[in-house]
Design an enzyme around this catalytic site. Sequence first.
Site, PDB file in Angstrom:
ATOM      1  N   HIS A  77       0.859  -1.253   0.100  1.00  0.00           N
ATOM      2  CA  HIS A  77      -0.012  -0.120  -0.028  1.00  0.00           C
ATOM      3  C   HIS A  77       0.831   1.276   0.143  1.00  0.00           C
ATOM      4  CE1 HIS A  77      -3.688   2.430   1.576  1.00  0.00           C
ATOM      5  NE2 HIS A  77      -2.770   3.103   2.254  1.00  0.00           N
ATOM      6  N   GLU A  78       1.910   1.286   1.030  1.00  0.00           N
ATOM      7  CA  GLU A  78       2.648   2.492   0.853  1.00  0.00           C
ATOM      8  C   GLU A  78       3.573   2.719  -0.254  1.00  0.00           C
ATOM      9  OE1 GLU A  78       1.868   4.507   3.058  1.00  0.00           O
ATOM     10  OE2 GLU A  78       0.849   3.472   4.720  1.00  0.00           O
TER      11      GLU A  78
ATOM     12  N   HIS B  93       1.645   4.394  -2.814  1.00  0.00           N
ATOM     13  CA  HIS B  93       1.743   6.028  -2.622  1.00  0.00           C
ATOM     14  C   HIS B  93       3.094   6.468  -3.173  1.00  0.00           C
ATOM     15  CE1 HIS B  93      -2.058   6.308  -0.430  1.00  0.00           C
ATOM     16  NE2 HIS B  93      -1.681   5.737   0.525  1.00  0.00           N
TER      17      HIS B  93
END
Length: 340
Positions: A255-256, A259
């Site tokens: 997920h990170e 980003h």
Amino acid sequence: MGLRPNLLTRRAAGVASTTFALLLSTAAVGVVPAASAYSAAPDNTSCAEPANAHADARVRGGSKAAHKRHDPNELTAKQVQEREAEFAAALRNSALRSKSSYRTGSTEGVTVALAPITVPVVVHVIQRDSTRAGGNIPDSMINSQINVLNQAYSGATGGAATGFTFQLQKINRVTNTSWYPIVQGSPAERSMKTSLRTGGKNTLNIYLGELSDDLLGWATFPKRTLDVMDGVVVLGESLPNGTATNYNLGDTGTHEVGHWLNLYHTFQGGCSGSGDGVSDTPAEREPAFECPTGRDTCAAAGKDPITNFMDYTYDSCMYQFTPGQASRMVNAWTAYRASA
């Protein structure tokens, strides 16, 4: 959609790299006009962190109240529009340098074939002491995390292949009680990253340790100029075989890194406007927690993308990126990170 199919089997099977073609589309870089619930590092003058640093956190737990509590600086509609306009300009400039074909004043690109993109990774393990409870997680968990990234970004878990491969270069272990736990937006976080970050814009620096405020992780978005804060912070026990119940399959890292490669949350902008700026992720009013199969919070077509890596669901529920997200990440790599 429910739980991801054959997840553990797919993750154990390894990853194969192939040449791929992606459309650099308007949808992948279009302006997102609506505001979102979106974590950013506090505007702390002692930290000298700019207000538009756009750091983003993943929240542990299952309540909207918890999500709001961990969003000290939500992005305004103006901030998102400015960021998307800057992204489009950076992509056009990159196209001019590479002599790609772009219409004047347009963010629409052309279909291009790209070789797989290899991302060098440096992992910094921040420890209070030499014990597991003090943050000293084993190398085996870190190697498993890299394997999870490679399977997720190759499409092996059931989503779109993105073309990204992650290659571990170094594990750096640091015992420093002043950096433990890692506190988002703090002077200590800046000191840690100033001291430890290595490599150019193309190098992914991952910082592991105990985190503040019950957070699972946070990341910075790419910028034209390399910032010392650039990188990803992840709760050490969220790595595969960690102790973070429901969040210990490694997808906080997935997920990170999304980003870091310029993806917004699937619930960016809620039900209005262009949402997360990607046309093939259905609109979602607010983050989803746990694994609410069949959830549908917006009138627009498509149920909430609860199995997307960029939502807030349990690791066991998320397994995919979309082709549009893959295109956006490649666009961002071209615009911001392609050169070391």
